[in-house]
Scaffold this active site. Structure first.
Site, PDB file in Angstrom:
ATOM      1  CB  CYS A   1      -1.677   7.445   2.292  1.00 45.29           C
ATOM      2  SG  CYS A   1      -2.866   6.578   3.318  1.00 45.29           S
TER       3      CYS A   1
ATOM      4  CD  GLU B   1      -2.631  -1.254  -0.235  1.00 46.37           C
ATOM      5  OE1 GLU B   1      -3.187  -0.235  -0.675  1.00 46.37           O
ATOM      6  OE2 GLU B   1      -2.605  -2.325  -0.867  1.00 46.37           O
TER       7      GLU B   1
HETATM    8  P1  NAD Z   1       8.739   4.814   3.540  1.00 46.58           P
HETATM    9  O1  NAD Z   1       8.446   4.074   2.286  1.00 46.58           O
HETATM   10  O2  NAD Z   1       9.900   5.704   3.574  1.00 46.58           O
HETATM   11  O3  NAD Z   1       8.967   3.753   4.725  1.00 46.58           O
HETATM   12  C1  NAD Z   1       7.999   2.766   5.025  1.00 46.58           C
HETATM   13  C2  NAD Z   1       8.693   1.587   5.706  1.00 46.58           C
HETATM   14  O4  NAD Z   1       9.576   0.970   4.779  1.00 46.58           O
HETATM   15  C3  NAD Z   1       9.536   1.977   6.903  1.00 46.58           C
HETATM   16  O5  NAD Z   1       9.388   1.001   7.893  1.00 46.58           O
HETATM   17  C4  NAD Z   1      10.944   1.962   6.334  1.00 46.58           C
HETATM   18  O6  NAD Z   1      11.923   1.716   7.293  1.00 46.58           O
HETATM   19  C5  NAD Z   1      10.862   0.809   5.370  1.00 46.58           C
HETATM   20  N1  NAD Z   1      11.843   0.837   4.279  1.00 46.58           N
HETATM   21  C6  NAD Z   1      12.503   1.905   3.757  1.00 46.58           C
HETATM   22  N2  NAD Z   1      13.299   1.515   2.735  1.00 46.58           N
HETATM   23  C7  NAD Z   1      13.136   0.172   2.612  1.00 46.58           C
HETATM   24  C8  NAD Z   1      13.656  -0.807   1.725  1.00 46.58           C
HETATM   25  N3  NAD Z   1      14.504  -0.473   0.748  1.00 46.58           N
HETATM   26  N4  NAD Z   1      13.265  -2.081   1.879  1.00 46.58           N
HETATM   27  C9  NAD Z   1      12.385  -2.425   2.828  1.00 46.58           C
HETATM   28  N5  NAD Z   1      11.843  -1.551   3.701  1.00 46.58           N
HETATM   29  C10 NAD Z   1      12.213  -0.269   3.587  1.00 46.58           C
HETATM   30  O7  NAD Z   1       7.383   5.556   3.946  1.00 46.58           O
HETATM   31  P2  NAD Z   1       7.119   6.477   5.227  1.00 46.58           P
HETATM   32  O8  NAD Z   1       7.818   7.777   5.058  1.00 46.58           O
HETATM   33  O9  NAD Z   1       7.356   5.696   6.471  1.00 46.58           O
HETATM   34  O10 NAD Z   1       5.541   6.683   5.114  1.00 46.58           O
HETATM   35  C11 NAD Z   1       4.949   7.634   4.308  1.00 46.58           C
HETATM   36  C12 NAD Z   1       4.430   7.010   3.033  1.00 46.58           C
HETATM   37  O11 NAD Z   1       3.508   5.966   3.339  1.00 46.58           O
HETATM   38  C13 NAD Z   1       3.660   7.988   2.168  1.00 46.58           C
HETATM   39  O12 NAD Z   1       4.005   7.792   0.833  1.00 46.58           O
HETATM   40  C14 NAD Z   1       2.207   7.594   2.413  1.00 46.58           C
HETATM   41  O13 NAD Z   1       1.327   7.961   1.388  1.00 46.58           O
HETATM   42  C15 NAD Z   1       2.323   6.117   2.556  1.00 46.58           C
HETATM   43  N6  NAD Z   1       1.180   5.547   3.250  1.00 46.58           N
HETATM   44  C16 NAD Z   1       0.290   4.803   2.535  1.00 46.58           C
HETATM   45  C17 NAD Z   1      -0.827   4.275   3.158  1.00 46.58           C
HETATM   46  C18 NAD Z   1      -1.827   3.441   2.389  1.00 46.58           C
HETATM   47  O14 NAD Z   1      -2.654   2.785   3.010  1.00 46.58           O
HETATM   48  N7  NAD Z   1      -1.783   3.463   1.072  1.00 46.58           N
HETATM   49  C19 NAD Z   1      -1.030   4.500   4.515  1.00 46.58           C
HETATM   50  C20 NAD Z   1      -0.094   5.260   5.215  1.00 46.58           C
HETATM   51  C21 NAD Z   1       1.012   5.770   4.575  1.00 46.58           C
END
Ligand code: NAD
Length: 519
Positions: A321, A287
């Site tokens: 999001c 997501e």
């Molecule tokens: P992010 O993608 O930076 O990080 C999300 C998670 O992924 C964290 O736990 C991070 O440590 C991990 N991560 C980072 N790089 C990785 C890699 N290479 N491999 C595996 N894991 C990795 O996102 P964020 O800044 O934590 O959250 C904000 C984002 O989340 C926004 O884009 C928002 O729209 C989205 N979001 C989406 C939903 C939905 O339901 N669609 C809900 C909430 C947030």
């Protein structure tokens, strides 16, 4: 028989007793600031020499806790532990697994304000936003407990076949890697983990780097219910290192991720590569981000529309999001609506979120976020007309505070109208008419939430058919999906449309086994 599922009631902070109870919870939580927390693999608390610190974005000098930082070796061990635990957990009857979730829900309900208070400190949430986050976490546990029991034996859905006794069973997948974002740091990991575990899987949780404390408290709550060791493992550490290695591990069966588009794509690609020794194709539930729009036509209730836009754009500082980051107004009412939106947003109060219930916006999550958002604000001054905000709000303790910021007359293809900013920045876009407005709304690579304000039935029906988003709302804001009522997930680059909090979600954590016995 379980009582019917109902959404957890939100706290009414207009009541002084609710305010007092929350203040007391904040005090209790503040008394536990600064502790150290281990990794937990197979029930064993493990200390490390390297650490992650969790800090308060409203007072960046305030260290909330120090967290052990997992290495590649820990990542390997955690997957191994989950694989071993899975063998026992998958045989536990689904009713028992569901009861475990219900106990966790009850325990979280009893300590609701404490969980919320941690998020006020660690994520910069206002009281109202933190309360909604905890309530959603409770909802996920209550809802998935019921869904797991409902789907486990789905034999009644089959067509009878003469001479055979049939069965259809949704059985678990195996080891899951659960990777949540920081912005719903309780609801999202609770939802993803409880779905995985109630379906009979074992998991490793890699919490977001910004919010390891609330994630630890959530895991502790689960463990306290007597969950067997290894079913939930807690492993903070750099996502790009330990997250990536667990995704590639051949023993991993599925990945449940919520976060940015970039990381989601990376996970999708890594998970697709079959590793030596791997005997399945990994399931990915991804997501991702959004660039959500609210479209308002000339027949709409303009006051309601302006209030909906402001609530959707600036709730939790725009770090949802589902946040409205594009408001598309038809030409006839654009100027009037722009004035109303700016007028309402100007009244929002930016302040320390632990101060009182009436604060509207707290800080953004960290310095990196602040820099990224300021970069977009700078770009916005070239791409649009700055109508409100634009400069950081300085506070004595140096928190990452930004005001509601609005740009007017932004072109639909401007970068600030196309890229996810994830902060309190709203772009206003003028459309010639409703049809053009709908085309603009659909004109990004995302497709998460959207709203239309109109009193014309034909226009609402046109949007029902053609507004291509996973969550569409009419004459209301585009944030605030409720578990069970608004199954949540987006189209296109917003992700795999898993519909969290919906009746089909648990199917993603299972595989169906069809059995036929000749009579
Ligand atoms: P992010 O993608 O930076 O990080 C999300 C998670 O992924 C964290 O736990 C991070 O440590 C991990 N991560 C980072 N790089 C990785 C890699 N290479 N491999 C595996 N894991 C990795 O996102 P964020 O800044 O934590 O959250 C904000 C984002 O989340 C926004 O884009 C928002 O729209 C989205 N979001 C989406 C939903 C939905 O339901 N669609 C809900 C909430 C947030």
């Amino acid at each position: 028989m379980l009582p019917e599922y109902r959404n957890e009631a939100l706290t009414d902070f207009r009541k002084p007793e609710a305010q007092n109870a929350f203040r007391e919870a904040l005090e209790r939580v503040k008394a536990s600031i600064g502790r150290s927390y281990p990794l937990v693999i197979n029930g064993e608390a493990i200390e490390t020499s390297d650490h992650i610190t969790s800090t308060n974005p409203a007072r960046p000098q305030e260290v909330l806790g120090t967290f052990a930082k997992g290495t590649l070796a820990h990542a390997e061990r955690a997957v191994e532990a989950a694989a071993a635990a899975f063998e026992g957990w998958k045989r536990v009857p689904v009713e028992e697994r569901a009861r475990f979730l219900l106990r966790a829900a009850a325990a979280m309900r009893r300590r609701k304000h404490e969980f919320s208070a941690i998020m006020v400190l660690e994520a910069g949430k206002t009281w109202v936003e933190a309360d909604a986050d905890t309530s959603e976490a409770i909802d996920f546990m209550e809802y998935y407990a019921r869904q797991a029991v409902r789907i486990a034996d789905s034999t009644s859905l089959l067509t009878q076949y003469p001479g055979e006794q049939l069965g259809l069973y949704y059985i678990p997948l195996g080891v899951g890697i659960v990777i949540p974002p920081w912005n719903f740091p309780l609801a999202i990991p609770t939802g993803m983990l409880s779905a995985a575990v109630v379906a009979g899987n074992a998991a490793v949780l890699k919490p977001a780097g910004q919010t390891p404390w609330i994630a630890y408290e959530m895991c502790r709550l689960f463990w306290e219910q007597g969950l067997p060791d290894g079913v939930i493992n807690y492993l903070p550490g750099p996502g790009s290192v330990i997250g990536a290695s667990m995704i590639e591990n051949p023993q991993t069966r599925f990945i449940s991720f919520t976060g940015s588009r970039e990381v989601g794509i990376d996970i999708f690609q890594r998970a697709a590569k079959v590793q030596p020794g791997q005997i399945w194709l990994k399931r990915t539930v991804l997501e991702m981000g959004g660039k959500d729009a609210i479209l308002v036509d000339e027949t709409a209730d303009l006051d309601a529309a302006a209030a909906g836009v402001v609530a959707s754009a600036f709730g939790f500082q725009g770090q949802k999001c589902s946040a409205c980051s594009r408001a598309i107004f038809v030409d006839g009412v654009y100027d009037q609506l722009a004035d109303k939106v700016v007028g309402l947003a100007r009244k929002l109060r930016v302040d320390m979120p632990d101060k009182e219930a009436g604060v509207d916006l707290g800080p953004v999550i960290d310095l990196n976020a602040m820099k990224t958002i300021m970069g977009y604000i700078e770009l916005g001054t070239q791409e649009g007309k700055l109508l409100l905000g634009g400069e950081p709000v300085s506070t004595p303790e140096g928190g990452y505070f930004l005001p509601p910021t609005i740009f007017g007359d932004v072109a639909p293809d401007a970068r600030i109208a196309q890229e996810e900013i994830f902060g309190p920045v709203l772009t206003l876009i003028r459309a010639r008419d409703y049809e053009e407005g709908l085309a603009i709304a659909n004109g990004t690579e995302y497709g998460l939430t959207g709203a239309v304000y109109s009193t014309r039935r034909d226009r609402l029906e046109r949007a029902r058919a053609d507004y291509h988003v996973g969550n569409l709302y009419f004459n209301r804001k585009c944030t605030g999906a409720m578990v069970g009522a608004h199954p949540f997930g987006g189209f296109n680059m917003s992700g795999t449309d898993s519909k969290a909090g919906g009746p089909d979600y648990l199917l993603l954590f299972t595989q169906a086994k069809s059995v036929a016995e000749k009579l």
